[in-house]
Design an enzyme around this catalytic site. Structure first.
Site, mmCIF file in Angstrom:
data_model
loop_
_atom_site.group_PDB
_atom_site.id
_atom_site.type_symbol
_atom_site.label_atom_id
_atom_site.label_comp_id
_atom_site.label_asym_id
_atom_site.label_seq_id
_atom_site.Cartn_x
_atom_site.Cartn_y
_atom_site.Cartn_z
ATOM 1 N N HIS A 17 18.749 -35.962 -9.620
ATOM 2 C CA HIS A 17 18.068 -36.652 -8.518
ATOM 3 C C HIS A 17 16.557 -36.428 -8.562
ATOM 4 O O HIS A 17 15.879 -36.587 -7.556
ATOM 5 C CB HIS A 17 18.652 -36.195 -7.175
ATOM 6 N N ASN B 288 -1.661 2.287 5.946
ATOM 7 C CA ASN B 288 -0.789 1.178 5.539
ATOM 8 C C ASN B 288 -0.526 0.339 6.773
ATOM 9 O O ASN B 288 -0.347 0.892 7.863
ATOM 10 C CB ASN B 288 0.571 1.693 5.048
ATOM 11 N N GLY B 289 -0.448 -0.966 6.620
ATOM 12 C CA GLY B 289 -0.166 -1.832 7.767
ATOM 13 C C GLY B 289 -1.357 -2.707 8.082
ATOM 14 O O GLY B 289 -2.291 -2.821 7.276
ATOM 15 N N LYS C 201 6.419 -4.368 -4.274
ATOM 16 C CA LYS C 201 7.847 -4.074 -4.096
ATOM 17 C C LYS C 201 8.287 -4.299 -2.652
ATOM 18 O O LYS C 201 9.352 -4.844 -2.407
ATOM 19 C CB LYS C 201 8.119 -2.621 -4.517
ATOM 20 N N ARG D 62 5.012 0.004 -6.024
ATOM 21 C CA ARG D 62 4.968 -0.808 -4.811
ATOM 22 C C ARG D 62 3.998 -1.977 -4.947
ATOM 23 O O ARG D 62 4.060 -2.923 -4.168
ATOM 24 C CB ARG D 62 4.552 0.059 -3.622
ATOM 25 N N GLU E 45 18.606 -16.950 -8.452
ATOM 26 C CA GLU E 45 18.211 -15.570 -8.719
ATOM 27 C C GLU E 45 17.791 -15.386 -10.184
ATOM 28 O O GLU E 45 16.811 -14.710 -10.480
ATOM 29 C CB GLU E 45 19.378 -14.628 -8.342
ATOM 30 N N LYS F 290 14.099 -14.145 -11.388
ATOM 31 C CA LYS F 290 13.871 -13.001 -12.285
ATOM 32 C C LYS F 290 12.954 -13.405 -13.427
ATOM 33 O O LYS F 290 12.014 -12.698 -13.779
ATOM 34 C CB LYS F 290 15.188 -12.468 -12.868
ATOM 35 N N CYS G 58 0.833 -1.212 0.000
ATOM 36 C CA CYS G 58 0.000 0.000 0.000
ATOM 37 C C CYS G 58 0.869 1.263 0.000
ATOM 38 O O CYS G 58 2.015 1.233 0.457
ATOM 39 C CB CYS G 58 -0.889 0.017 1.217
ATOM 40 N N GLU H 256 9.251 -14.034 -12.163
ATOM 41 C CA GLU H 256 8.422 -12.923 -11.721
ATOM 42 C C GLU H 256 8.041 -11.963 -12.834
ATOM 43 O O GLU H 256 6.957 -11.387 -12.784
ATOM 44 C CB GLU H 256 9.025 -12.185 -10.518
ATOM 45 N N TRP I 254 -3.141 -2.599 -1.547
ATOM 46 C CA TRP I 254 -2.818 -3.981 -1.937
ATOM 47 C C TRP I 254 -3.620 -4.857 -0.989
ATOM 48 O O TRP I 254 -3.357 -4.883 0.207
ATOM 49 C CB TRP I 254 -1.317 -4.212 -1.782
HETATM 50 C C1 AGP Z 1 12.932 -9.581 -6.152
HETATM 51 O O1 AGP Z 1 12.949 -9.368 -7.510
HETATM 52 C C2 AGP Z 1 11.656 -9.645 -5.511
HETATM 53 N N1 AGP Z 1 10.733 -8.743 -5.996
HETATM 54 C C3 AGP Z 1 11.581 -10.053 -4.055
HETATM 55 O O2 AGP Z 1 11.996 -11.379 -4.009
HETATM 56 C C4 AGP Z 1 12.359 -9.254 -2.983
HETATM 57 O O3 AGP Z 1 13.723 -9.429 -3.152
HETATM 58 C C5 AGP Z 1 11.899 -9.719 -1.589
HETATM 59 O O4 AGP Z 1 10.540 -9.433 -1.442
HETATM 60 C C6 AGP Z 1 12.693 -9.100 -0.467
HETATM 61 O O5 AGP Z 1 12.595 -7.720 -0.474
HETATM 62 P P1 AGP Z 1 13.581 -6.809 0.355
HETATM 63 O O6 AGP Z 1 14.945 -6.985 -0.211
HETATM 64 O O7 AGP Z 1 13.059 -5.424 0.169
HETATM 65 O O8 AGP Z 1 13.526 -7.265 1.781
#
Ligand code: AGP
Length: 611
Positions: free
Chosen positions: A509, A105-106, A606, A27, A486, A490, A2, A493, A79
């Site tokens: 395995h 927010n929260g 985000k 976000r 990683e 990428k 949010c 997502e 959100w």
């Molecule tokens: C990464 O591309 C993601 N969007 C996600 O995994 C992110 O790294 C994760 O939510 C952790 O976020 P932070 O580094 O802000 O704690």
């Protein structure tokens, strides 16, 4: 997740609020809304979907002259957590028959009890949200002074909040408060703003006040007055934001993600600046905040994070073991506090987070601190919750990262972890000669990454291999296993292709059963002590008809690979960074070919501020 923006001043609030909401879009959200204080009434508008839809609705509702009327306003991107993304659930929420408006927010943890209590008193709730319970509670406590009502209500609240509140009876006033959810006040010339994120206000001012937990601010156009929940006066310094408005603009790039990938040489320069001591072969990281003796006494390192930050921690794990000879282990932040972890004062806990807001990482930090460990934050966002709670730490200096997919934060996290390992190593078993070699390799990082970026067109061409594919594999060993994870994250997502990052030796395995002719398999086979083993694993995939996309060191052969992606020769730990950049570009171009909304992938946020 949010987002909040509020405006009080002589300008029309609507354009300021809509532009602020636009800036908060990254976000992640699914509905939006705002409330305005006009004359002696509050008016509001909400819509499901994008901010553009809210803007359209605004144009349909008010004439352009009405939109230009100066007023005070608060706005929100939601959100969904409590209740689906519908207009009634969107913020603002109201009390006193529309006389008080609240954006939040929260999460209000005890909202059910409050709701039941208020319903017994005759309140009829119009949404499923926890926020409406807080709005109505503020209304119940209201005796004419908005801030006093907010304080009285917040004293009854359990949970986390960043809020902005308007009352129809107090024109030109926003009351804002925080606990666990960030809020920043922008101090302009004859105008003030409040937002959950500086990106929403940077176009107006760089002068800011960060609210701390427990702060309740009364904000007018030319004055900010802060007290705590016991009504004691609080003085907070006005600071200056360390970035300019352009940092949150696309700057000619089609997507923030592409811009941020290209910013990496500069971001890395900033993450290394003033930290590498080349003649001594070490790094100076003041934020580690410990004397050489304290550092020498660390017996174990625990790295905590989620998602991409967790993967950075996995590279760190190898670096601390290899360079510093300190046992290190990465742990999923979400699991940490539920495992009753064994932590003691000789442990160094490193919490890794781009946003510094991730709820699971924050909870893990609290658990580790309670158990007496030294906790250090490795954070990008200055003044964020984790940076504050850890008290000591090292900032990444990567600059604002807007795209949901983390790129420059990851490479800067790894660069800082490698510097930390170097620093610890030099206090222990790492020779000066070896330290000098590593430091020199780290200093080359901007150039190494620049060399990968120069191959962008080749990488974009390789992306074609993923067209029509629903599955892909990424294989690596040692620190490159983390890069495989990683790279796969990428791709998942932003392109919505199912991708698995796997340890190269583990494929046989089980998951090898999934390989079919043409399945893209990205193999991280750069020069290292395990390169031949990785090639062996690649051969197993090739024998099953997979499409092998090999990431190799410049000058090396890639026998039998269908595609080759070359990274410059460098130390195997350092090589994780250029390799990750190559995979970021690959994921970006695959997503682009598939026409995906790259900067705001579906369902993602985000900053993940819920557990
Ligand atoms: C990464 O591309 C993601 N969007 C996600 O995994 C992110 O790294 C994760 O939510 C952790 O976020 P932070 O580094 O802000 O704690």
């Amino acid at each position: 997740m949010c987002g909040i923006i509020g405006y009080v001043g002589g300008a029309p609030a609507i354009p300021v609020l809509l532009a602020g909401l636009k800036r908060l879009e990254y976000r992640g959200y699914d509905s939006a809304g705002f409330a305005l204080q006009r004359g002696n009434e509050l008016v509001a508008l909400k819509s499901v979907g994008k901010v553009a839809r809210l803007a359209e609705k605004t144009r349909d509702t008010w004439s352009s002259e009405a939109q230009r009327t100066p007023c005070t306003g608060i706005a929100h991107t939601r959100w969904a957590t409590h209740g689906s993304p519908t207009e009634p659930n969107a913020h603002p929420h109201f009390a006193e028959g529309g006389g008080i408006a609240l954006v939040h927010n929260g999460i209000i943890e005890n909202y059910r009890a409050i709701r039941t209590r208020l319903e017994a008193k005759g309140h009829v709730f119009v949404s499923e949200t926890d926020t409406e319970a807080l709005a109505r509670l503020i209304g119940e406590c209201h005796r004419g002074d908005l801030r006093a009502a907010v304080i009285a209500a917040l004293r009854q609240i359990e949970g986390a909040y960043g809020i902005a509140v308007l009352s129809r009876d107090e024109p030109g006033v926003i009351v804002a408060a925080r606990k666990g959810s960030p809020l920043v006040i922008g101090v302009g010339e004859g105008e003030s703003l409040v937002a959950s994120d500086p990106a929403a206000i940077i176009a107006h001012t760089r002068r800011v006040i960060y609210l701390d937990d427990g702060d309740v601010a009364r904000i007018t156009a030319d004055h900010v007055d802060i007290i705590d929940l016991d009504e004691a006066r609080i003085d907070r310094a006005v600071g200056v934001l360390g970035f300019a408005a352009e940092a949150v603009e696309k700057g000619g790039y089609e997507h923030f993600m592409l811009k941020e990938i290209h910013e990496q040489p500069e971001a890395l320069r900033n993450a290394l600046r003033g930290r590498l001591d080349l003649p001594q072969g070490t790094a100076v990281l003041a934020g580690m905040g410990a004397s050489p003796r304290d550092l020498a006494e660390i017996r174990r390192i625990i790295l905590l994070g989620c998602g991409t930050s967790l993967h950075a921690g996995q590279v760190g794990e190898h670096a601390f073991c290899d360079l510093a000879g300190v046992p290190a282990g990465v742990q999923l932040a979400a699991e940490f506090r539920y495992r009753n972890p064994l932590v003691d004062p000789s442990d160094l806990v490193i919490a890794i987070s781009q946003s510094g807001e991730t709820a699971d990482t924050l909870a893990a930090v609290r658990e580790a601190r309670e158990k007496g460990a030294v906790v250090l934050g490795l954070v990008n966002v200055v003044g964020s919750a984790i940076a504050r709670e850890t008290g000591r730490g090292v900032y990444l200096h990567a600059g604002p990262e807007i795209s949901v997919a983390s790129t420059k934060a990851f490479t800067c996290q790894v660069a800082v972890l490698l510097q930390m390992a170097l620093r610890l190593g030099r206090g222990r078993r790492l020779s000066r000669e070896r330290g000098i070699e590593i430091a020199a390799e780290l200093a080359r990082l901007p150039e190494l990454v620049g060399a990968v970026l120069a191959r962008e067109a080749d990488i974009a061409a390789i992306a074609q291999r993923f067209i029509g594919r629903e599955h892909a594999f990424y294989l690596g060993r040692g620190p490159m296993h983390a890069v495989a994870l990683e790279g796969a994250l990428k791709l998942k997502e932003i392109s919505y292709i199912h991708a698995e990052g796997y340890h190269a030796a583990e494929l046989k395995h089980g998951p090898i059963a999934l390989l079919t002719p043409g399945t893209p398999v990205v193999v991280l086979a750069n020069r290292s002590s395990v390169r031949d083993k990785v090639w062996g694993n690649a051969e197993e995939c090739r024998a099953r008809g997979s499409c092998i996309i090999a990431v190799v060191t410049e000058g090396d052969e890639a026998p039998g690979a269908d595609e080759v992606l070359r990274i410059p020769a460098c130390d195997p730990l350092v090589a994780t960074i250029p390799a990750a950049v190559a995979l970021q570009l690959l994921a970006y171009y695959v997503a682009r070919l598939r026409g995906c909304p790259i900067d705001q992938p579906r369902n993602l946020a985000k900053s993940v501020t819920v557990e």
